[in-house]
Write an enzyme that holds these catalytic residues in place. Structure first.
Site, short mmCIF file in Angstrom:
data_model
loop_
_atom_site.label_atom_id
_atom_site.label_comp_id
_atom_site.label_asym_id
_atom_site.label_seq_id
_atom_site.Cartn_x
_atom_site.Cartn_y
_atom_site.Cartn_z
CE LYS A 16 53.07 8.30 22.67
NZ LYS A 16 52.52 9.30 23.56
NE ARG A 30 53.20 8.14 17.24
CZ ARG A 30 53.67 8.79 18.29
NH1 ARG A 30 53.01 9.83 18.76
NH2 ARG A 30 54.78 8.41 18.89
CG ASP A 52 59.78 15.25 27.28
OD1 ASP A 52 59.49 15.70 28.42
OD2 ASP A 52 59.28 14.20 26.84
CG ASP A 57 57.30 9.91 29.39
OD1 ASP A 57 56.20 10.47 29.45
OD2 ASP A 57 58.13 10.10 28.49
CG ASP A 84 62.03 11.86 22.07
OD1 ASP A 84 62.45 13.02 22.32
OD2 ASP A 84 60.90 11.49 22.39
CG ASP A 89 60.92 10.91 26.11
OD1 ASP A 89 60.25 11.33 27.07
OD2 ASP A 89 60.42 10.29 25.16
CE1 TYR A 125 56.85 5.30 21.20
CE2 TYR A 125 59.22 5.13 21.46
CZ TYR A 125 58.04 5.81 21.67
OH TYR A 125 58.04 7.00 22.34
#
Length: 158
Positions: A16, A30, A52, A57, A84, A89, A125
């Site tokens: 990530k 991460r 967010d 995204d 989330d 998101d 995920y």
């Protein structure tokens, strides 16, 4: 509608990555806790602000993955709506802006399998990360995705 997506994470990666918007440096945020990999190249759209507080995204359908920090010109075709632990998101779905992809104009042109793969990834995920969760609420079409994009531009300018 053509957009530019700055790819942070290539398809197939469990790393990530995050790009520092001030320095342009790519950091490893991460390694995913779950044994899952990103289903498409994933990044963000500059000069937007999602619910967010981060740039909006976006995922890009393209024939071959690119490296982190590469900017890909693509077209918006839909949105996977989700929340989330930080709030809204949504993930815009786009396709490479290339005549070989002219047959993909809206979310209805994307296979159910790919949509299911994307949805499954984002819903699960974070499953093994304490204090994190994701709730998916389905797919929106191109018009809804373009509206979300326009709202994110307005939010950024405000």
């Amino acid at each position: 509608m053509s957009i530019e997506v700055t790819v942070e994470i290539p398809k197939g990666s469990r790393n990530k990555y995050e790009i520092d918007h001030e320095t342009g440096k790519v950091y490893l945020d991460r390694y995913l806790f779950t044994p899952m990999a990103y289903p498409l190249d994933y990044g963000y759209i500059d000069h937007t602000l999602g619910e967010d507080g981060d740039p909006l995204d976006a995922l890009v359908i393209l024939p071959e993955s690119v490296f982190p920090a590469v900017v890909v010109k693509s077209r918006i075709i839909g949105v996977f709506k989700m929340t989330d632990e930080a709030g809204g998101d949504d993930k815009l779905l786009s396709v490479l802006d290339d005549p070989r992809y002219d047959h993909i104009q809206d979310i209805s042109d994307v296979s159910d399998f790919l949509k299911d793969e994307i949805e499954h990834f984002f819903v699960h995920y974070k499953d093994l990360e304490k204090g994190k969760h994701v709730d998916g609420s389905g797919w929106g079409d191109k018009a809804e995705a373009e509206k979300i994009h326009a709202e994110a531009i307005d939010r950024y300018k405000a």
